[in-house]
Motif scaffolding. Structure first.
Motif, PDB file in Angstrom:
ATOM      1  N   ARG A  84     -44.790  16.211  17.795  1.00 22.08           N
ATOM      2  CA  ARG A  84     -45.534  17.369  18.286  1.00 22.08           C
ATOM      3  C   ARG A  84     -44.771  17.880  19.499  1.00 22.08           C
ATOM      4  O   ARG A  84     -44.130  17.112  20.211  1.00 22.08           O
ATOM      5  CB  ARG A  84     -46.952  16.962  18.698  1.00 22.08           C
ATOM      6  CG  ARG A  84     -47.797  16.507  17.543  1.00 22.08           C
ATOM      7  CD  ARG A  84     -49.184  16.166  17.986  1.00 22.08           C
ATOM      8  NE  ARG A  84     -49.151  15.388  19.231  1.00 22.08           N
ATOM      9  CZ  ARG A  84     -50.136  14.629  19.664  1.00 22.08           C
ATOM     10  NH1 ARG A  84     -51.239  14.538  18.982  1.00 22.08           N
ATOM     11  NH2 ARG A  84     -50.028  13.958  20.780  1.00 22.08           N
ATOM     12  N   GLY A  85     -44.852  19.182  19.762  1.00 23.95           N
ATOM     13  CA  GLY A  85     -44.085  19.794  20.834  1.00 23.95           C
ATOM     14  C   GLY A  85     -44.313  19.159  22.190  1.00 23.95           C
ATOM     15  O   GLY A  85     -43.362  18.894  22.932  1.00 23.95           O
ATOM     16  N   GLU A  86     -45.573  18.884  22.551  1.00 17.75           N
ATOM     17  CA  GLU A  86     -45.857  18.320  23.877  1.00 17.75           C
ATOM     18  C   GLU A  86     -45.311  16.903  24.008  1.00 17.75           C
ATOM     19  O   GLU A  86     -44.877  16.490  25.086  1.00 17.75           O
ATOM     20  CB  GLU A  86     -47.358  18.374  24.188  1.00 17.75           C
ATOM     21  CG  GLU A  86     -48.248  17.534  23.307  1.00 17.75           C
ATOM     22  CD  GLU A  86     -48.679  18.205  22.008  1.00 17.75           C
ATOM     23  OE1 GLU A  86     -49.583  17.662  21.346  1.00 17.75           O
ATOM     24  OE2 GLU A  86     -48.116  19.254  21.636  1.00 17.75           O
ATOM     25  N   ASP A 135     -41.489  17.267  24.503  1.00 19.57           N
ATOM     26  CA  ASP A 135     -41.205  17.698  25.867  1.00 19.57           C
ATOM     27  C   ASP A 135     -41.335  16.534  26.845  1.00 19.57           C
ATOM     28  O   ASP A 135     -40.532  16.392  27.767  1.00 19.57           O
ATOM     29  CB  ASP A 135     -42.131  18.844  26.282  1.00 19.57           C
ATOM     30  CG  ASP A 135     -41.865  20.120  25.498  1.00 19.57           C
ATOM     31  OD1 ASP A 135     -40.783  20.236  24.881  1.00 19.57           O
ATOM     32  OD2 ASP A 135     -42.754  20.998  25.500  1.00 19.57           O
ATOM     33  N   ALA A 136     -42.345  15.688  26.662  1.00 18.31           N
ATOM     34  CA  ALA A 136     -42.542  14.532  27.543  1.00 18.31           C
ATOM     35  C   ALA A 136     -41.393  13.537  27.400  1.00 18.31           C
ATOM     36  O   ALA A 136     -40.902  12.994  28.397  1.00 18.31           O
ATOM     37  CB  ALA A 136     -43.874  13.854  27.240  1.00 18.31           C
TER      38      ALA A 136
END
Length: 77
Positions: free
Chosen positions: A44-46, A49-50
């Motif tokens: 997932r994108g988030e 990013d993390a």
């Protein structure tokens, strides 16, 4: 970037081995399925990013310590 409109059950094919299918739509939520080989990582994108931010943060102290070692070596010379 490619923006497409799809209905439930319609697919998007990426390359020869990735298929994204719209499974359901409920209000503002869209559920998709992704069929891809196991060796392809899907995040997932988030979460991606993390992970990227954590990796970037982990590299910075190593670079600084390497620079400190190089400076110490240069002074001894």
């Amino acid at each position: 970037m490619l923006a497409l409109t799809r209905k439930v059950g319609e697919r998007i094919v990426i390359g020869d081995n990735i298929v994204v299918t719209v499974a359901s739509i409920k209000g503002d939520n869209i559920r998709i399925t992704i069929e891809a080989p196991k060796e392809i990582k899907i995040f997932r994108g988030e979460i991606y990013d993390a992970i990227a931010a954590e990796n970037k943060q982990a590299v910075v102290p190593n670079i600084i310590s390497e620079l400190d070692r190089l400076k110490a070596w240069q002074i001894k010379k």
